[in-house]
Design a protein around this motif. Sequence first.
Motif, mmCIF file in Angstrom:
data_model
loop_
_atom_site.group_PDB
_atom_site.id
_atom_site.type_symbol
_atom_site.label_atom_id
_atom_site.label_comp_id
_atom_site.label_asym_id
_atom_site.label_seq_id
_atom_site.Cartn_x
_atom_site.Cartn_y
_atom_site.Cartn_z
ATOM 1 N N THR A 163 34.010 32.213 41.314
ATOM 2 C CA THR A 163 35.272 31.705 41.850
ATOM 3 C C THR A 163 35.053 30.342 42.494
ATOM 4 O O THR A 163 34.171 30.182 43.345
ATOM 5 C CB THR A 163 35.869 32.701 42.869
ATOM 6 O OG1 THR A 163 36.173 33.915 42.183
ATOM 7 C CG2 THR A 163 37.115 32.148 43.521
ATOM 8 N N GLU A 217 45.435 35.525 35.947
ATOM 9 C CA GLU A 217 46.145 36.772 35.648
ATOM 10 C C GLU A 217 47.436 36.911 36.456
ATOM 11 O O GLU A 217 48.455 37.356 35.940
ATOM 12 C CB GLU A 217 45.203 37.947 35.959
ATOM 13 C CG GLU A 217 45.808 39.318 35.877
ATOM 14 C CD GLU A 217 44.858 40.391 36.405
ATOM 15 O OE1 GLU A 217 45.316 41.529 36.524
ATOM 16 O OE2 GLU A 217 43.690 40.080 36.704
ATOM 17 N N HIS A 218 47.399 36.537 37.715
ATOM 18 C CA HIS A 218 48.573 36.668 38.579
ATOM 19 C C HIS A 218 49.508 35.466 38.520
ATOM 20 O O HIS A 218 50.605 35.493 39.059
ATOM 21 C CB HIS A 218 48.132 36.904 40.034
ATOM 22 C CG HIS A 218 47.535 38.248 40.256
ATOM 23 N ND1 HIS A 218 46.192 38.489 40.118
ATOM 24 C CD2 HIS A 218 48.106 39.431 40.583
ATOM 25 C CE1 HIS A 218 45.954 39.754 40.357
ATOM 26 N NE2 HIS A 218 47.100 40.358 40.635
ATOM 27 N N LYS A 273 38.828 34.453 40.915
ATOM 28 C CA LYS A 273 39.896 35.194 41.589
ATOM 29 C C LYS A 273 39.610 35.177 43.086
ATOM 30 O O LYS A 273 38.538 35.592 43.521
ATOM 31 C CB LYS A 273 39.915 36.629 41.060
ATOM 32 C CG LYS A 273 41.098 37.448 41.462
ATOM 33 C CD LYS A 273 40.951 38.865 40.912
ATOM 34 C CE LYS A 273 42.149 39.234 40.108
ATOM 35 N NZ LYS A 273 42.063 40.620 39.612
ATOM 36 N N ILE A 300 46.928 36.553 45.865
ATOM 37 C CA ILE A 300 45.794 36.520 44.949
ATOM 38 C C ILE A 300 45.945 35.275 44.076
ATOM 39 O O ILE A 300 46.946 35.122 43.373
ATOM 40 C CB ILE A 300 45.748 37.776 44.048
ATOM 41 C CG1 ILE A 300 45.640 39.060 44.863
ATOM 42 C CG2 ILE A 300 44.603 37.657 43.033
ATOM 43 C CD1 ILE A 300 44.301 39.327 45.482
ATOM 44 N N GLU A 326 35.773 37.763 42.514
ATOM 45 C CA GLU A 326 35.152 37.653 41.200
ATOM 46 C C GLU A 326 34.036 36.622 41.246
ATOM 47 O O GLU A 326 34.164 35.572 41.885
ATOM 48 C CB GLU A 326 36.241 37.220 40.210
ATOM 49 C CG GLU A 326 35.868 37.277 38.760
ATOM 50 C CD GLU A 326 37.089 36.999 37.895
ATOM 51 O OE1 GLU A 326 37.947 37.894 37.780
ATOM 52 O OE2 GLU A 326 37.186 35.871 37.376
ATOM 53 N N SER A 374 44.779 33.631 40.871
ATOM 54 C CA SER A 374 44.097 33.962 39.620
ATOM 55 C C SER A 374 44.986 33.591 38.445
ATOM 56 O O SER A 374 46.212 33.516 38.582
ATOM 57 C CB SER A 374 43.753 35.458 39.546
ATOM 58 O OG SER A 374 44.903 36.240 39.301
#
Length: 158
Positions: A113, A90-91, A69, A86, A110, A88
């Motif tokens: 990375t 997740e995003h 991340k 961001i 994180e 990632s």
Amino acid sequence: MKLINRDLLNHLTDEASAAKRKRKNLNFHFGPADVLQRMLNAFEPGTYVRPHKHENPAKREVFLLLRGKLMMLFFNDGGEVTERIILSQEHGNYGVEVPAGEWHMAISLERGTIVYELKDGPYDPVNDKEFAPWAPPEGSPEVKDYMRNLLEENVSHY
């Protein structure tokens, strides 16, 4: 052929974790004169990439997230954050192209990375980057507070 696999990423993460600057790159380009600079860049939390731009000569820069991340911050000429991205899983943001002449920096959010980075070449350390005069130089005592403030102000947006 150059293979990017889990073992290579783990090895690079270990090297970045052990490094004083908390980052490590692995060049894939053939040397400074290569017109397309290509590398893996491992960023561990706590590394400081001073805000900078690539203007003279103008160079684009691309970051493609492989794992982890990474927060990309963009600034105006006065040092105010104008955009936060961001990168990632997740995003759902996997990469960003930074236009030539735009102030930017990367902050690892994180462990482990790693990005695949591409930048126009050739590379000349004398004129590759123009560092932001409003941001503390790497290694200065002000870096810790500067980074803390950026994280406090910007991570809450995500």
